[in-house]
Scaffold this active site. Structure first.
Site, PDB file in Angstrom:
ATOM      1  N   TYR A   1     -24.024  34.913 -58.570  1.00  0.00           N
ATOM      2  CA  TYR A   1     -24.802  34.812 -59.718  1.00  0.00           C
ATOM      3  C   TYR A   1     -25.544  33.422 -60.436  1.00  0.00           C
ATOM      4  O   TYR A   1     -25.809  33.890 -61.755  1.00  0.00           O
ATOM      5  CB  TYR A   1     -22.825  34.428 -60.471  1.00  0.00           C
ATOM      6  CG  TYR A   1     -22.673  32.436 -60.778  1.00  0.00           C
ATOM      7  CD1 TYR A   1     -23.120  32.165 -61.789  1.00  0.00           C
ATOM      8  CD2 TYR A   1     -22.001  32.051 -59.553  1.00  0.00           C
ATOM      9  CE1 TYR A   1     -23.170  30.677 -62.269  1.00  0.00           C
ATOM     10  CE2 TYR A   1     -21.538  30.947 -60.280  1.00  0.00           C
ATOM     11  CZ  TYR A   1     -22.228  29.584 -61.137  1.00  0.00           C
ATOM     12  OH  TYR A   1     -22.142  29.016 -60.924  1.00  0.00           O
TER      13      TYR A   1
ATOM     14  N   TRP B   1     -21.317  26.652 -53.476  1.00  0.00           N
ATOM     15  CA  TRP B   1     -21.846  28.180 -53.561  1.00  0.00           C
ATOM     16  C   TRP B   1     -22.201  28.993 -52.356  1.00  0.00           C
ATOM     17  O   TRP B   1     -22.471  30.211 -52.348  1.00  0.00           O
ATOM     18  CB  TRP B   1     -23.907  27.913 -54.436  1.00  0.00           C
ATOM     19  CG  TRP B   1     -23.383  26.945 -56.102  1.00  0.00           C
ATOM     20  CD1 TRP B   1     -22.987  28.775 -57.042  1.00  0.00           C
ATOM     21  CD2 TRP B   1     -23.257  26.316 -56.493  1.00  0.00           C
ATOM     22  NE1 TRP B   1     -23.155  27.527 -58.058  1.00  0.00           N
ATOM     23  CE2 TRP B   1     -23.557  26.421 -58.047  1.00  0.00           C
ATOM     24  CE3 TRP B   1     -23.161  25.033 -55.840  1.00  0.00           C
ATOM     25  CZ2 TRP B   1     -22.713  25.214 -58.357  1.00  0.00           C
ATOM     26  CZ3 TRP B   1     -23.164  23.948 -56.631  1.00  0.00           C
ATOM     27  CH2 TRP B   1     -22.921  24.013 -58.239  1.00  0.00           C
TER      28      TRP B   1
ATOM     29  N   HIS C   1     -24.821  30.928 -67.174  1.00  0.00           N
ATOM     30  CA  HIS C   1     -24.287  29.068 -67.023  1.00  0.00           C
ATOM     31  C   HIS C   1     -23.579  28.718 -67.470  1.00  0.00           C
ATOM     32  O   HIS C   1     -23.906  28.494 -69.350  1.00  0.00           O
ATOM     33  CB  HIS C   1     -26.073  28.553 -66.368  1.00  0.00           C
ATOM     34  CG  HIS C   1     -25.684  26.765 -65.752  1.00  0.00           C
ATOM     35  ND1 HIS C   1     -24.779  25.941 -65.535  1.00  0.00           N
ATOM     36  CD2 HIS C   1     -26.384  25.615 -66.591  1.00  0.00           C
ATOM     37  CE1 HIS C   1     -25.307  25.138 -64.870  1.00  0.00           C
ATOM     38  NE2 HIS C   1     -25.994  24.534 -65.946  1.00  0.00           N
TER      39      HIS C   1
ATOM     40  N   CYS D   1     -20.503  25.947 -61.387  1.00  0.00           N
ATOM     41  CA  CYS D   1     -20.584  25.592 -62.807  1.00  0.00           C
ATOM     42  C   CYS D   1     -19.371  25.554 -63.644  1.00  0.00           C
ATOM     43  O   CYS D   1     -19.803  24.461 -64.758  1.00  0.00           O
ATOM     44  CB  CYS D   1     -21.881  26.186 -63.503  1.00  0.00           C
ATOM     45  SG  CYS D   1     -21.877  28.005 -63.819  1.00  0.00           S
TER      46      CYS D   1
ATOM     47  N   ASP E   1     -24.700  17.794 -69.078  1.00  0.00           N
ATOM     48  CA  ASP E   1     -23.679  18.974 -68.013  1.00  0.00           C
ATOM     49  C   ASP E   1     -23.742  18.442 -66.802  1.00  0.00           C
ATOM     50  O   ASP E   1     -24.888  17.625 -66.597  1.00  0.00           O
ATOM     51  CB  ASP E   1     -25.186  20.351 -67.581  1.00  0.00           C
ATOM     52  CG  ASP E   1     -25.336  21.513 -66.712  1.00  0.00           C
ATOM     53  OD1 ASP E   1     -23.844  21.228 -66.306  1.00  0.00           O
ATOM     54  OD2 ASP E   1     -26.441  22.136 -66.646  1.00  0.00           O
TER      55      ASP E   1
END
Length: 632
Positions: free
Chosen positions: A549, A272, A366, A307, A389
């Site tokens: 984000y 990220w 997400h 993600c 996840d």
């Protein structure tokens, strides 16, 4: 003379031995038939071609594989050609299946299948047809059998023992989960959903913001050549016991850890930072195939993911193995770092966000996955859609993974149920609490927002290119009686909420939404409205930051701290803030177009999409897609 006699004796002895051997051979031939009368195996036809009955009935025609691919709990057929007609009253044979390095009957990794009803194993066998020397055997695997790659052997009983075929890779087959079989744990009694969540290769992943939803096209490619082997390799790489690979709960939980590389050298490396020098930018990926094949061939994690990439590749894994799955996007998703039901935003004594002490964050959106299965480990009613996840956020049982967590348990506040229901509950239900931290370290709540998190939850609609709002499957309407009951239930299981109710300020701030093109300067109008009968002096704090984000700040490009005086019942003054956009591009004029030619060979007929994206660090959201139909 002595020497000759000795020689004669030796010759006589050899002659006698030879005669004895001949006599024994003749005696044996009187009692045993010739070898040609024994049942012997000449050929085994796996009936693996796409136009044959097995792949058509098992919904596996689309798999680009040279092997037979079937689904468990459903009959498939194998043709066995013998050297003579099969005689049920006299002949005995079995078809044997093995999986793993050391097959054992007690562990379900060696399974014999018999053609007669008098003798059966956990897999049923029956003769469906005989034609001269060929027998067609119908085999029904157990609905809970191990999922993976099996090898097939045919064994025939003879008076001398068992005669068995040698190992032949052409007789290997893949057995998958079966959402069409009622006895399978992943059974989904909705054909439209099965077509979408198992068979559909092209999908849409939603991103952007709650009030500005964007779409990202993705090619899951679960039927592409090599993808099935890559998915099985992921389970091998995780050292998952072969005996656990028939349980979708264990498979999905293990896979949620293996899809990220944080603690087990899994499939994808998260990034990220904005610097993707040593890999592919997450925004540049358009499908899962290249990622999975690269991981399987190099045995090294693939760079990079965020993600939606984790969710998309996980979706491919699940659909490829036959588990119904879909990608879900939660807008304003809370990342609860300390396990309570609060997203704690800490302000310093000047009103500025204390980035060092604020550990929780709220992501603009997400993405995670839902997969469909029964939950025999939970009370009745908590099966169905489960959250899993693969994005590494927090550890669960010592590894970066999440789920499967029952969506019904999340909706009803049963946060004690495994796995990780409390974490997902917080992602969609957290209160946002702003604390003012004094110089002595004490903190006072100054604002509580109970409706910001989990504003909307979307997935792709089955059979359509539109979105489906599934927020009501995760939570009751905000402010309803049911919602209060659920939150009280969650508190019973140890989830803490903010009980204080700070008084509302009597000065409102109206902040307009701006749409700014990349490279443009912008002007921001802030309107303060005084609803009181007294004059108010507002010490404003205005910060403009580049924010990922995930809610993480990259850099601050604007900071103002003016003092504004507002008369009673007044809505002026209006404060104007102008700023030069830091993102300027002089090399690419507006309205520019790029033409690129690419050649490809379609693998299957039907409707599909071509997706193109510009792999450019400065222009990460330039992409497009076109729908086309491939003729047979």
């Amino acid at each position: 003379m002595e020497c000759v006699q000795n020689t004669s004796n030796i010759l006589l002895s050899l002659s006698f031995s030879l005669s004895l051997s001949l006599s024994l051979s003749l005696s044996l031939s009187l009692f045993l038939p010739f070898h040609s009368e024994f049942l012997d195996i000449w050929d085994v036809d796996m009936m693996r071609r796409p136009n044959e009955i097995n792949k058509m009935q098992h919904h596996t025609v689309s798999y680009n594989s040279d092997y037979l691919v079937v689904r468990r709990g459903q009959e498939f057929q194998v043709k066995i050609t013998f050297n003579r007609p099969y005689k049920p009253a006299e002949d005995k044979f079995a078809v044997e299946f093995t999986i793993g390095s050391s097959p054992q009957f007690s562990k379900g990794t060696y399974i014999p299948v018999f053609p007669t009803s008098e003798r059966q194993s956990s897999w049923e066998g029956r003769i469906t047809n005989t034609s001269e020397n060929t027998v067609t055997l119908g085999i029904t695997t157990a609905a809970n059998c191990i999922v993976g790659k099996y090898h097939l052997y045919v064994a025939v009983m003879t008076p001398f023992g068992i005669r068995r075929t040698r190992r032949d890779d052409s007789r290997a087959l893949y057995i998958l989960f079966n959402p069409w079989a009622a006895a399978d744990a992943v059974f989904l009694d909705d054909e439209e959903q099965r077509q979408e969540c198992v068979m559909t290769e092209m999908g849409i992943i939603y991103h952007g913001a709650y009030d500005d939803i964007s779409e990202r096209n993705w090619n899951y490619g679960q039927f592409n050549y090599g993808v099935l082997d890559a998915c099985l390799y992921i389970m091998d790489r995780s050292d998952m016991p072969i005996t656990n690979r028939g349980d979708p709960i264990k498979v999905t939980r293990k896979a949620s850890a293996m899809l990220n590389s944080r603690d087990d050298d899994g499939v994808l490396v998260g990034n990220w930072s904005g610097d993707y020098t040593y890999g592919v930018a997450p925004t540049s990926w358009t499908g899962s195939t290249e990622i999975l094949l690269s991981y399987a061939s190099s045995k090294m994690p693939v760079c990079y993911a965020q993600c939606w990439v984790y969710a998309a590749v996980f979706n491919t894994f699940l659909r490829c193995l036959g588990i119904p799955a879909r990608v879900v996007t939660n807008y304003y998703s809370a990342h609860d770092n300390d396990g309570n039901l609060k997203t704690d935003i800490i302000l310093d004594d000047n009103g500025r966000i204390d980035r060092n002490r604020t550990k929780d964050s709220i992501w603009n959106y997400h993405c995670w996955n839902e997969c469909y299965m029964s939950r025999p480990d939970l009370p009745t009613g908590f099966g169905g859609w489960q959250v899993v996840d693969a994005t590494p956020q927090e550890t669960s049982d010592g590894m970066y993974r999440c789920g499967p967590a029952s969506v019904q348990a999340i909706k009803h506040g049963q946060t004690c149920y495994p796995f990780d229901a409390a974490f997902v509950f917080a992602e969609v239900n957290s209160d946002v609490v702003f604390y003012s931290r004094r110089k002595d370290g004490t903190m006072d709540p100054v604002k509580v927002n109970q409706t910001h998190v989990g504003r909307m939850i979307l997935t792709k609609a089955p059979g359509d290119m539109t979105r489906l709002d599934i927020t009501d499957q995760y939570k009751f309407p905000e402010g309803s009686k049911e919602e209060r009951t659920v939150l009280e239930k969650a508190e019973e299981y140890g989830c803490k909420r903010e009980k204080s109710n700070p008084p509302e300020a009597d000065v409102d701030l109206v902040l307009p939404t701006l749409e700014i093109n990349m490279g443009d300067d912008f002007e921001l109008s802030l309107e303060f409205i005084n609803r009181s009968d007294q004059r108010r002096v507002v010490e404003a704090y205005i910060s403009g930051s580049v924010v990922y984000y995930t809610g993480v700040t990259s850099s601050e490009f604007l900071f103002r701290d003016p003092t504004v005086t507002i008369g009673p019942k007044k809505s002026d003054p209006v404060l104007l803030v102008s700023n030069s956009n830091p993102a300027r591009f002089s090399l690419i004029p507006r309205g520019s177009s790029l033409t690129w030619t690419e050649f490809f060979t379609p693998q299957r007929a039907g409707s599909t999409r071509v997706i193109a994206t510009l792999d450019c660090p400065a222009l990460s959201q330039v992409h497009g897609q076109a729908t086309l139909t491939i003729a047979p």
